[in-house]
Scaffold this motif. Structure first.
Motif, short mmCIF file in Angstrom:
data_model
loop_
_atom_site.label_atom_id
_atom_site.label_comp_id
_atom_site.label_asym_id
_atom_site.label_seq_id
_atom_site.Cartn_x
_atom_site.Cartn_y
_atom_site.Cartn_z
N TYR A 86 0.85 -1.19 0.00
CA TYR A 86 0.00 0.00 0.00
C TYR A 86 0.88 1.24 0.00
O TYR A 86 1.86 1.33 0.77
N PRO A 100 -5.88 3.25 0.74
CA PRO A 100 -7.27 3.23 1.20
C PRO A 100 -7.36 3.22 2.72
O PRO A 100 -6.40 2.91 3.42
N ASP A 102 -9.43 1.22 4.32
CA ASP A 102 -9.88 -0.10 4.76
C ASP A 102 -9.39 -1.14 3.76
O ASP A 102 -8.67 -0.83 2.82
N CYS A 106 -9.52 -2.04 -4.22
CA CYS A 106 -8.61 -0.94 -4.54
C CYS A 106 -8.01 -1.21 -5.92
O CYS A 106 -8.53 -2.04 -6.67
N ARG A 117 -6.00 3.59 -3.98
CA ARG A 117 -7.25 3.96 -4.63
C ARG A 117 -7.02 5.21 -5.47
O ARG A 117 -6.51 6.22 -4.96
#
Length: 362
Positions: A86, A100, A102, A106, A117
Motif C-alpha cells: 500500500y 485506502p 480499509d 482498490c 485507490r
C-alpha cells in the motif's frame, strides 16, 4: 482458510497453493523466498503506507502486467494473486492515488506493485486494474509485514565525501533516468567505480536495471530503504533514506555517485528535499532534465535560487536541435545529449568541476 482471533481482526492462513500462486512484485521483492503464510483481515484493520498486502485481481485495466522480483513483467489475469504494498502514487501522466482507509477493493496503480485507490487520472488513462485484498501479510506472530521491516541494513558515515552528481527535472518523463544512466556510462568509462540510486519516486525496477546495465557497480532505490513510494512521506523520512542509500553505495566501493530524484521540481517532496541542507552537502553538481527550452530555463533558475549548482542541462529537450539552440542562447551551462553525458571526458569534467570542493571539505 482456517481463522483465529476475533471477527474484527482475523488472522487467516494462506494455503500452500495460494502461497505458491502469489506473484511477488518488485516493490516487495524481499519476500520472494519467504512468502507470508497468513494475512490479517477484518473491519478493524486499517492499512497504512508501506503495509504489504495479498490481493486477488478482479479485473485487468491499465496495468496488464506486474513487474516481479526478478524484473520479469508477468501477465495479469482475473483471479491472479499478487503481493504488493500500500502506498500513494504521484504520476501526472497516469494516476494520482492514495492508500485506502480499509481493506475494501482498490487498484494496482503501478506495475512495480503499488496498491491504492485512484483519486484522479490523466485523460489518456484507461481504467485501473482492480484488486480485492485478501488481507495484510503478517509474520509468524501475526504482526503486519511492512516495507520498513524489509529495508536493508544501515551503513556507517563515509570517512570522506564522495563526488556526487544528481539529476532532477521538470516532471516525470523529462529524461532524468536516461541522463542519469548516461552519466553512469560516462563515469564508468572514465575509470570510476560508480554507485547509483533513485532516491524518490514509485516502486519499480526499470530504472534500477538501466543503471545496472549502464555499468553501475551497485544500484539502490528507496525501496531498499523501506519505502514503497516517497509521495506523501514526511521529508525527514525521505531525506534519511536518501542519505542512507548514499552511504551504502560508498560502503559498497563507489568512488563516484549518481543520484536521480523522480518527478519534477514542483512535486511536494522534491521541492522540500531541494531546500534541505543535508541534500545540498551530499550533492556536488546538478544536471537538470527538461522537455523544452522554457522548462530548462525555469529549472536552472529554480535550482540556483535554492543554492544548488547546476552543471548541465539534458533530457528530452536534446531531441530537438531548435529547442537546444533556444535554450543554449539563454543558458550559461552546457546542454548535453545523453551521448554527450556518456562520453568519459564530458562526464569526468562535470564530476571534476565539483569534486575539488568536496575534497577540500574532507
Amino acid at each position: 482458510m482456517p481463522a483465529t482471533t476475533t471477527p474484527a481482526r482475523v488472522v487467516s492462513e494462506l494455503s500452500d497453493a495460494q502461497r505458491a500462486a502469489l506473484k511477488v512484485s518488485y516493490t516487495v521483492r524481499a519476500l520472494r523466498d519467504r512468502r507470508p503464510a497468513a494475512v490479517l483481515r477484518g473491519p478493524d484493520v486499517r492499512p497504512r503506507h508501506g503495509d504489504v498486502v495479498a490481493a486477488a485481481v478482479t479485473s485487468v485495466g491499465r496495468h496488464t502486467r506486474l513487474e516481479l522480483a526478478d524484473g520479469r513483467r508477468a501477465h495479469l489475469f482475473p483471479g491472479d494473486l499478487v503481493l504488493a504494498a500500500y502506498a500513494a502514487r504521484y504520476a501526472p501522466d497516469q494516476f494520482e492515488a492514495v492508500p485506502p482507509a480499509d481493506l475494501g477493493p482498490c487498484h494496482l496503480v503501478a506495475a512495480g506493485g503499488i496498491a491504492a485507490r485512484v483519486v484522479s487520472a490523466h485523460t489518456a488513462m484507461t481504467a485501473p486494474t482492480c484488486l480485492r485484498p485478501l488481507g495484510l501479510a503478517v509474520d509468524g506472530q501475526g504482526t503486519p509485514i511492512t516495507m520498513s521491516a524489509l529495508a536493508g541494513p544501515p551503513a556507517p558515515r563515509p570517512l570522506r565525501p564522495i563526488p556526487t552528481l544528481a539529476v532532477v527535472g521538470t516532471a516525470m518523463n523529462s529524461g532524468k533516468t536516461t541522463a542519469g544512466a548516461a552519466l553512469v556510462r560516462g563515469l564508468s568509462a572514465a575509470g570510476r567505480t560508480v554507485g547509483a540510486a533513485k532516491i524518490t519516486g514509485t516502486g519499480a525496477g526499470g530504472d534500477r536495471w538501466l543503471f545496472t546495465d549502464s555499468g553501475a557497480r551497485e544500484v539502490l532505490d528507496f525501496t531498499d530503504a523501506g519505502l514503497a513510494t516517497t509521495y506523501r512521506i514526511p521529508v525527514e523520512r525521505v531525506l534519511a533514506a536518501a542519505v542512507g542509500l548514499h552511504r551504502r553505495l560508498v560502503v559498497a566501493g563507489a568512488d563516484a555517485v549518481v543520484l536521480e530524484i523522480a518527478d519534477g521540481v514542483l512535486q511536494p517532496e522534491t521541492a522540500a528535499l531541494l531546500a534541505r541542507d543535508e541534500l545540498r552537502s551530499l550533492v556536488d553538481g546538478w544536471v537538470f532534465a527538461a522537455g523544452d527550452a522554457a522548462g530548462a530555463l525555469f529549472g536552472r533558475e529554480r535550482l540556483r535560487a535554492a543554492g544548488l549548482p547546476v552543471v548541465a542541462v539534458s533530457g528530452r529537450i536534446t531531441a530537438a536541435p531548435l529547442a537546444v539552440r533556444e535554450a543554449g542562447d539563454r543558458l550559461d551551462v552546457p546542454v548535453h545529449t545523453p551521448d554527450d553525458l556518456a562520453d568519459p571526458a564530458v562526464a569526468a569534467a562535470l564530476l571534476a568541476g565539483r569534486a575539488t570542493a568536496a575534497e577540500r571539505s574532507a
